[in-house]
Structure formats: C-alpha cells, structure tokens
Write an enzyme that holds these catalytic residues in place. Structure first.
Site, PDB file in Angstrom:
ATOM      1  N   ASP A  38       0.845  -1.183   0.000  1.00 55.21           N
ATOM      2  CA  ASP A  38       0.000   0.000   0.000  1.00 55.21           C
ATOM      3  C   ASP A  38       0.887   1.241   0.000  1.00 55.21           C
ATOM      4  OD1 ASP A  38      -3.248   0.312   0.979  1.00 55.21           O
ATOM      5  OD2 ASP A  38      -2.010   2.101   1.012  1.00 55.21           O
ATOM      6  N   ASP A  64       4.515   3.325  -4.103  1.00 56.69           N
ATOM      7  CA  ASP A  64       3.647   3.520  -5.262  1.00 56.69           C
ATOM      8  C   ASP A  64       3.858   2.364  -6.229  1.00 56.69           C
ATOM      9  OD1 ASP A  64       2.460   4.287  -7.664  1.00 56.69           O
ATOM     10  OD2 ASP A  64       2.998   6.398  -7.438  1.00 56.69           O
ATOM     11  N   ASN A  91      -5.642  -5.198  -6.230  1.00 53.15           N
ATOM     12  CA  ASN A  91      -6.788  -4.449  -5.730  1.00 53.15           C
ATOM     13  C   ASN A  91      -6.560  -2.934  -5.730  1.00 53.15           C
ATOM     14  OD1 ASN A  91      -9.303  -4.001  -3.908  1.00 53.15           O
ATOM     15  ND2 ASN A  91      -7.609  -3.164  -2.712  1.00 53.15           N
ATOM     16  N   TYR A 157     -11.329   6.821 -15.409  1.00 49.21           N
ATOM     17  CA  TYR A 157     -11.524   5.635 -14.580  1.00 49.21           C
ATOM     18  C   TYR A 157     -12.159   4.511 -15.388  1.00 49.21           C
ATOM     19  CZ  TYR A 157     -12.966   2.775 -10.575  1.00 49.21           C
ATOM     20  OH  TYR A 157     -13.147   1.751  -9.678  1.00 49.21           O
ATOM     21  N   LYS A 161     -10.490   0.803 -16.130  1.00 47.57           N
ATOM     22  CA  LYS A 161     -11.096  -0.442 -15.668  1.00 47.57           C
ATOM     23  C   LYS A 161     -11.531  -1.339 -16.825  1.00 47.57           C
ATOM     24  CE  LYS A 161     -10.610   0.056 -11.231  1.00 47.57           C
ATOM     25  NZ  LYS A 161      -9.798  -0.895 -10.431  1.00 47.57           N
TER      26      LYS A 161
END
Length: 253
Positions: A38, A64, A91, A157, A161
C-alpha cells in the site's frame, strides 16, 4: 466451502484499507500468509499487524505500485518473507473526478492509467514466472462496475477499468494451460475510503447522475473480500477469465 488457502502465500495490493484490508483479514482467517502492499505506510503496517494477530505470517511493503522498483520490492519480499507467491490480488486503485472525455486533463489520464492499469500489469507480469514454475497460481483483480458499462464513472476511470478487464481475459487465456487462473470482481457501490476528485465541469456528473438510481444497496467491503477469496480459492478451481459483478444486481439493470 473448502478453500484450500491454508498455508498459501498471498499478495494484496491496496491492502491497507477498504476492500484490500478486508481481503487481507479474510485470507488471514483462512490461514494464508499475506503481504500487504500500500502507498499508505501506517495503514499497511496496521493491516499486517492485524493479520499477524490471526496467527499467520504477514509483512508490509510501502510504496507507489506504479513504480517498477516498488513492484520488485513486493515480489522480493514475498519470496524472502512468505516463501513464494500463490495468489496475487491486484486491488489497489484510485477514482477520477467523474470528468467527461473533453474535460479530462493529461495529468488525470496518465495517473489513472498508471495506477489502475499499469501497476497491476507490472505485478502480474512479475508473478507469472514464479507461478508458472510451480504449475499453479491464482490472480484476482478488483475491476469495477465501470468495467462493464460507460455510465458508472468518469472517462479516465472507466477506460482504466475496461483495460483491466482486457488484461484479465487475455492473461487467463494465455496461462490456463499452466495451471494459472485469472479472474476479477466488479464491485458496485461499496463503503470504502476511496476519494472522488472535484469535477472540472458539470458534463460528466450530469450524464452519470441519470443512472445513479440503479446503484442499489451499498456493499460492505467484507462482501467484496468474500468474493475475492472465493475466486482465489479451490472452490473456484474451474473459474477462469471471469468478471464477477458484486453489485447487488446493478449490472443486470
């Protein structure tokens, strides 16, 4: 349900909060060792500590994931501390500002593609040789309702995706004969701490607002994590290349 996850070694990106943190704890509850990756150091360390409290090995890597150096550190730590990689959960991701195409800045476009698509590609590419050498492995992506339609988020976005969906399906086909399964969940509205930027114009939000009533009930992050664990587990042994909506029927509307 027999998951077969006890003793497995799992990488979860974006594991410090939201769906990622819920997945970390769900895998730990199944007896799997977990590496939490993370960008938020405090949250990554806290999630790893919670996993260790369940009696499993857990480690955190902070950075990152759009950086190849951080990806290398994640893989190296998984091999050195966990002892391998059986499951990768891609994720980590960020939202855009709901901007329509003509209003998307170069900076927003490049940032969304780098974090939401390039980072999971880099991690997937890095783990595949290790999984292939063992003849098995499972990779699970967090896609989105925006992977399935054009009216769930802003242009950047949505494009990122949709790219994730293509990456999932292509990789599943390429590596199915090597015992590697690649799938994704497509969450609908979920209670997490992911933030949405301030729109640069009204065009995107106005268009998207017409479809907001279809979102239905907002899910808990644990509901998304349960689907991730299922796809990673032996219970989904013949599921490959699937994009599983976890959206209370939004995709069916």
């Amino acid at each position: 349900m027999e998951t077969g996850l006890k003793g497995k070694k799992v990488i979860v990106t974006g594991g410090g909060s939201g769906i990622g943190r819920a997945a970390v704890l769900a895998f730990a509850a199944e007896g799997a060792s977990v590496l939490v990756a993370d960008i938020n150091g405090a949250k990554a360390l806290a999630a790893a500590e919670e996993a260790r409290a369940a009696g499993v090995t857990a480690e955190a890597v902070v950075g990152d994931l759009g950086s190849p150096e951080v990806v290398d550190e994640v893989i190296r730590t998984a091999l050195d501390v966990l002892g391998g990689v059986d499951v990768l959960v891609n994720n980590a991701g960020i939202m855009d500002d709901m901007s329509a195409t003509a209003d998307v800045t170069d900076e927003t476009w490049e940032r969304l593609i780098r974090i939401n698509l390039t980072a999971p590609f880099l991690l997937t590419r890095a783990v595949l040789p290790h999984m292939r050498a063992r003849g098995e492995g499972s990779i699970v992506f967090t896609a989105s309702e925006a992977s399935l339609r054009g009216g769930a988020s802003g242009t950047a976005y949505t494009a990122s995706k949709h790219g994730v969906m293509g990456l999932v399906k292509s990789t599943a086909v390429m590596y199915r004969d090597h015992g590697i399964r690649v799938n994704a969940i497509a969450p609908g509205g979920t209670a997490t701490d992911i933030s949405i930027g301030t729109p640069t114009s009204v065009d995107g939000p106005t268009a998207l607002g017409r479809y907001a009533q279809n979102i239905g009930r907002v899910a808990d992050a644990k509901e998304q994590a349960a689907a991730i664990v299922f796809l990673a587990s032996d219970a989904a042994s013949n599921v490959n290349g699937a994009i599983l909506p976890v959206d209370n029927g939004w995709a069916a509307v």
